[in-house]
Design an enzyme around this catalytic site. Structure first.
Site, PDB file in Angstrom:
ATOM      1  CB  SER A 133     -41.903  12.676 -10.580  1.00 50.39           C
ATOM      2  OG  SER A 133     -43.204  13.076 -11.176  1.00 50.39           O
ATOM      3  CE  LYS A 169     -41.911  15.141 -14.377  1.00 50.53           C
ATOM      4  NZ  LYS A 169     -43.030  14.173 -14.253  1.00 50.53           N
TER       5      LYS A 169
END
Lengths: 210, 210
Positions: A133, A169
């Site tokens: 990610s 993230k």
DNA sequence: ATATGCAGTGGTTATATGTTCAGTGTCAAG
DNA sequence: CTTGACACTGAACATATAACCACTGCATAT
């Protein structure tokens, strides 16, 4: 042990650094060149002094045969070179900071704080990245990310707790909107927290084994 | 890595033991005496073989200036959490190993050998990556790459000397063709060496400060 | 049988390297 | 003012050391 003059300390330091980096000892002429002397005898005098004072041993007439008998204070010269030990987690189950058990660590890592980009005496740890990610930020599956617990600013890469698991993230904090998390991968959607955003720390550095 | 003959293994072992116990490298005559040879030339032949096969490096014409590039049968027992200190170079101007000047290190880094993925051989160093030529391998501008001097295998990422500067490339060794270097970036061409390929070491791990 | 690689002898040569000798200049202590 | 320790110059000198050449003996493979 006799005291060394400034120059003698410099010579001894050069001996140590040279042998550490090159794997063998410098010749007298190499020492001379490094210090910019014009005569090898300048070096000879210092080496003799070092030997008389017991800091080194040499074998007369033989090339590059030193031996340092006394190490000067070359342990951890500067505080910036302080090495700290951190646990590596594969995942952090419950909410940091209370939920971490020592046994959860899958490994340990030791880096100096300067390289890791962290401060001393914070409860930093490392996280093993899973998934792709953050690939567009150059963070790949299997990388270890060193996390320092701190309050994130806009744009920081953070370790955050989502659905009971920790992921990496990018933290985005718009001017007039609640912060959210952004994956650095076009195939992944942004994550807008439903209730609360639990940030476990800011990513300070990455270590990848090839 | 080519195989060693029995005699060559003995010579290499003696080099290691001697340097470990005495702190410096043996001269050719000392090797000759230890094995009971009558001619120094017997030793020269073996050293040349060891160098050709990539186990050691020497500096032509200089005394006792060896460097073991490949550690045989020596394995760190259990102290896998050993921290070693390495210099960080921004670039290595001339040909390693001769060209390194003491002042060239722009920083130092300390990591445990397990994390760095290297042996304890102490000849490792770190390189600050410049440019984007390895971006598709996840290596970015500004990354620090920990390099261990060793002979590369096909597919390894290596630090290589090209046009007087060190760059990071992937080492490709076809079955029936000379090896070449490949950039992990579609915009960069492959590099086929015109004369000789100088490999300074294999990239073992990456450290990036965010 | 002929070649090829490995291991070694014996002697020579070039140079890398440590060593010594005779000085200079500075600076602080007596 | 003299003395002495320290740091260094400049020029030899001796030898430790690596490198080179020609050759022998012994396997093993072609």
């Amino acid at each position: 042990m006799d005291e060394l003059t400034l120059r003698q300390q410099e010579i001894l330091g050069f001996l140590q650094v040279f042998s550490q980096e090159r794997g063998f000892w410098p010749s007298i002429r190499e020492i001379r060149d490094h210090f910019g002397f014009n005569s090898t005898n300048a070096v000879v005098g210092h080496l003799r002094a070092l030997e008389n004072k017991g800091y080194i041993t040499r074998i007369a007439g033989q090339a590059r045969t030193y031996r340092i008998t006394y190490e000067t204070s070359e342990e951890s010269p500067k505080e910036s070179l302080e090495v700290i030990d951190m646990p590596v987690y594969g995942n952090i189950a419950a909410g940091y900071p209370d939920g971490i058990e020592q046994g959860d660590a899958i490994d340990r890592i030791q880096v100096d704080i300067n390289t890791a980009g962290i401060r001393r005496s914070r409860r930093s740890f490392a996280l093993k990245v899973r998934g792709e990610s953050m690939i567009d930020a150059g963070i790949h599956d299997g990388d270890m990310v060193i996390i320092e617990p701190a309050l994130p600013n806009d744009g920081d890469i953070v370790a955050a707790l989502i659905d009971g698991a920790t992921t990496l993230k990018r933290f985005i904090k718009p001017n007039s909107a609640p912060p959210y998390l952004k994956a650095e991968n076009v195939n992944y959607p942004d994550l807008h927290p439903v209730s609360e955003l639990v940030i476990q720390g800011i990513a300070r550095s990455i270590v990848r084994k090839l």
